[in-house]
Each structure stands twice: as C-alpha cells, then as structure tokens.
Design a protein around this motif. Sequence first.
Motif, PDB file in Angstrom:
ATOM      1  N   ASP A 125     -19.440 -20.467  16.370  1.00  0.00           N
ATOM      2  CA  ASP A 125     -18.292 -20.060  17.192  1.00  0.00           C
ATOM      3  C   ASP A 125     -17.186 -21.116  17.130  1.00  0.00           C
ATOM      4  O   ASP A 125     -16.005 -20.792  16.969  1.00  0.00           O
ATOM      5  N   ALA A 216     -19.702 -13.601   9.076  1.00  0.00           N
ATOM      6  CA  ALA A 216     -19.949 -12.429   9.931  1.00  0.00           C
ATOM      7  C   ALA A 216     -19.970 -12.860  11.399  1.00  0.00           C
ATOM      8  O   ALA A 216     -19.556 -12.103  12.287  1.00  0.00           O
ATOM      9  N   LEU A 217     -20.442 -14.097  11.661  1.00  0.00           N
ATOM     10  CA  LEU A 217     -20.455 -14.603  13.033  1.00  0.00           C
ATOM     11  C   LEU A 217     -19.030 -14.834  13.532  1.00  0.00           C
ATOM     12  O   LEU A 217     -18.753 -14.759  14.732  1.00  0.00           O
ATOM     13  N   GLU A 220     -17.831 -11.510  14.700  1.00  0.00           N
ATOM     14  CA  GLU A 220     -18.481 -11.234  15.993  1.00  0.00           C
ATOM     15  C   GLU A 220     -17.815 -12.009  17.125  1.00  0.00           C
ATOM     16  O   GLU A 220     -17.625 -11.491  18.218  1.00  0.00           O
ATOM     17  N   LYS A 223     -14.606 -10.433  18.189  1.00  0.00           N
ATOM     18  CA  LYS A 223     -14.876  -9.180  18.911  1.00  0.00           C
ATOM     19  C   LYS A 223     -15.259  -9.492  20.357  1.00  0.00           C
ATOM     20  O   LYS A 223     -14.809  -8.822  21.292  1.00  0.00           O
ATOM     21  N   ARG A 224     -16.092 -10.508  20.534  1.00  0.00           N
ATOM     22  CA  ARG A 224     -16.479 -10.889  21.897  1.00  0.00           C
ATOM     23  C   ARG A 224     -15.262 -11.332  22.695  1.00  0.00           C
ATOM     24  O   ARG A 224     -15.125 -11.056  23.869  1.00  0.00           O
ATOM     25  N   GLU A 253     -12.612  -7.500   9.439  1.00  0.00           N
ATOM     26  CA  GLU A 253     -13.723  -6.830   8.752  1.00  0.00           C
ATOM     27  C   GLU A 253     -13.435  -6.661   7.267  1.00  0.00           C
ATOM     28  O   GLU A 253     -14.323  -6.784   6.429  1.00  0.00           O
TER      29      GLU A 253
END
Length: 294
Positions: A125, A216-217, A220, A223-224, A253
């Motif tokens: 993150d 990919a993280l 994510e 998105k969070r 994406e």
Amino acid sequence: MRRVSDSQALTRQVLGICLLLVIWGCATVPYTGRTQVLMVSQDQELRLGYQAFEQIKHRSRLARDPRMQEAVQRVGQRLAQAAGRPDFRWEFVVIEDPSPNAFCLPGGKVGVYSGLFRYLKNDADLATVISHEAAHVLARHAGERISHQMLAQMGGTGLNLALAGMGASPGAGQLAMLGYGLGTQVGLLLPYSRQQEFEADRIGLILMAKAGYDPALGVEFWKRFAQAKGDRARLPAFISTHPADADRIRNLETGLAEARRYYTAPTEVRDYAALAAPTPWQGHRNLAQPAAGR
Ligand SMILES: [Zn+2]
C-alpha cells in the motif's frame, strides 16, 4: 488590408510560439511516450524541489514513530532504485500530521504524512502511494504545469514581448527569467491535471512492479480509497485531488497488464497491523495546511 495584416500577425505569433518551444524544448514522458512541452530545465526543477523540501522540513515535525520512518526508508529506497534516476537526491521522511497525504518534489524528495498510515495495510500500500508520487516527478509534471502557466502568461502583451525577443537570445533569456519567477511562486503548488493523474497512476504501477510489489495490490489500494468516500470531508488534499472514480479505476485496470510485465522479482511485503492501531499522538496537528499535497 486590415484582415491580411491580422492574419500575418497571427502567423507571426504562431511561428513565434513554435520557435519558443524549440528554444526551451519538448520532452518525452518515460514509459508512456507522451510528448510534453517543457519551458523549465531539469536543473531549475531540481532546484525548486530541493528548496521547497528544505522549507517543508523546516516548518514540520518528523513523525515520532520510528516504525513509520523505517517503513518509508525501506520501501522508498526500493522504489528509488526502480525509478532509475541516480542523479536525483532521493530522500524519504514521515511528517507528523494526521492528514492522509503524501507528496514528492522534483529531485526525489518524498514526504509521507503520519495520518496516511491509518489507510495502509502493508508495504505494498505504501509503495502504491509513493510510486504514484514518484511517477509525477519522473514524468516532470510540475515542470509541465509551470510551462503551461508560462504559455498562458504569454498570451496578449506577453506574446508580443516574446516575439520581440525572438531574434536575440538575451530577450528570450529575460522572458525565461520572467516565467521562472512565476514558476517559483506557484509552480509546485499547481494541482496536476487529470491527464497527469492518469499518467502517474500508470507509471506508478510500473514502478511498484519493478520494485517487487504486486501491481494488482496497487489497483486494490486505490479501489479501497474510493470506498472511503463517506470520509471525504475529513480527507483534504490527497483524496479530493485523487478522486478514484470509475474512469480512474478503468485506467488503472488497463495499466495493470503492462505493469505485470515488470513484476519479475517479488520482494517481501511487511504488514502494518501494529501501525494501524490508534496512537496517542493522532489528532495533533502540526502543519497549518499540507503544503504540497497531491
Ligand atoms: Zn497524483
């Protein structure tokens, strides 16, 4: 007659602008290959970045939690290496401030606010945020914003001044100084354009992948962040200037496939469970406003 002279004047102006662009130059953004107009040199940009970072450090307090500092050094250095700019004086600090914010200044000067750690689960993150900021710097987005501002200033009488200075380099030099003065005042504080944000997202995913973090993280994570919408009133600079809307997620994406090609040597990802716990100093506010938050 009048009409002809108007069009001649226009032609001269257009030619003048083209020549000015040749004098100062165009550049190509790494990874995306986009051509950009830059009217400030890399050296000027670096000087601005180093200066601004010293000022920010001077009026800020470093975060007290050594684990935050350690995480930012560890992840930051990996990203610096992946960025492939050894000419930058990379530096990473965590500033004591409850805002979930981060910034990177020209020359690789990275500031992360302690408040951001409430939203970070692990190294990946953190890498997502720092690599997005570093991407703005690699792509010279600040210099580009300054250049756009300078071109806007050249409209009207400024343009005449530009044309008058065309023939002789001292004139053009003076104009450059004019623009440079403007740049020093507002350049680093100009918000990035949407195009630049999308570009920073794409390059950011590539950087984190090169540094060994699964891109990919990164998708994510953003998105969070989008789901933190209800929180938005309390989240000043970073989220409001980085709205994770449907277009942005789509762009991320699409970029993921390209970024995956750089993800060849995964690195260890440490968890921040302990850092996410409420800390006694949260809620203190040491800076009037996040200065250069993007
Ligand atoms: Zn950004």
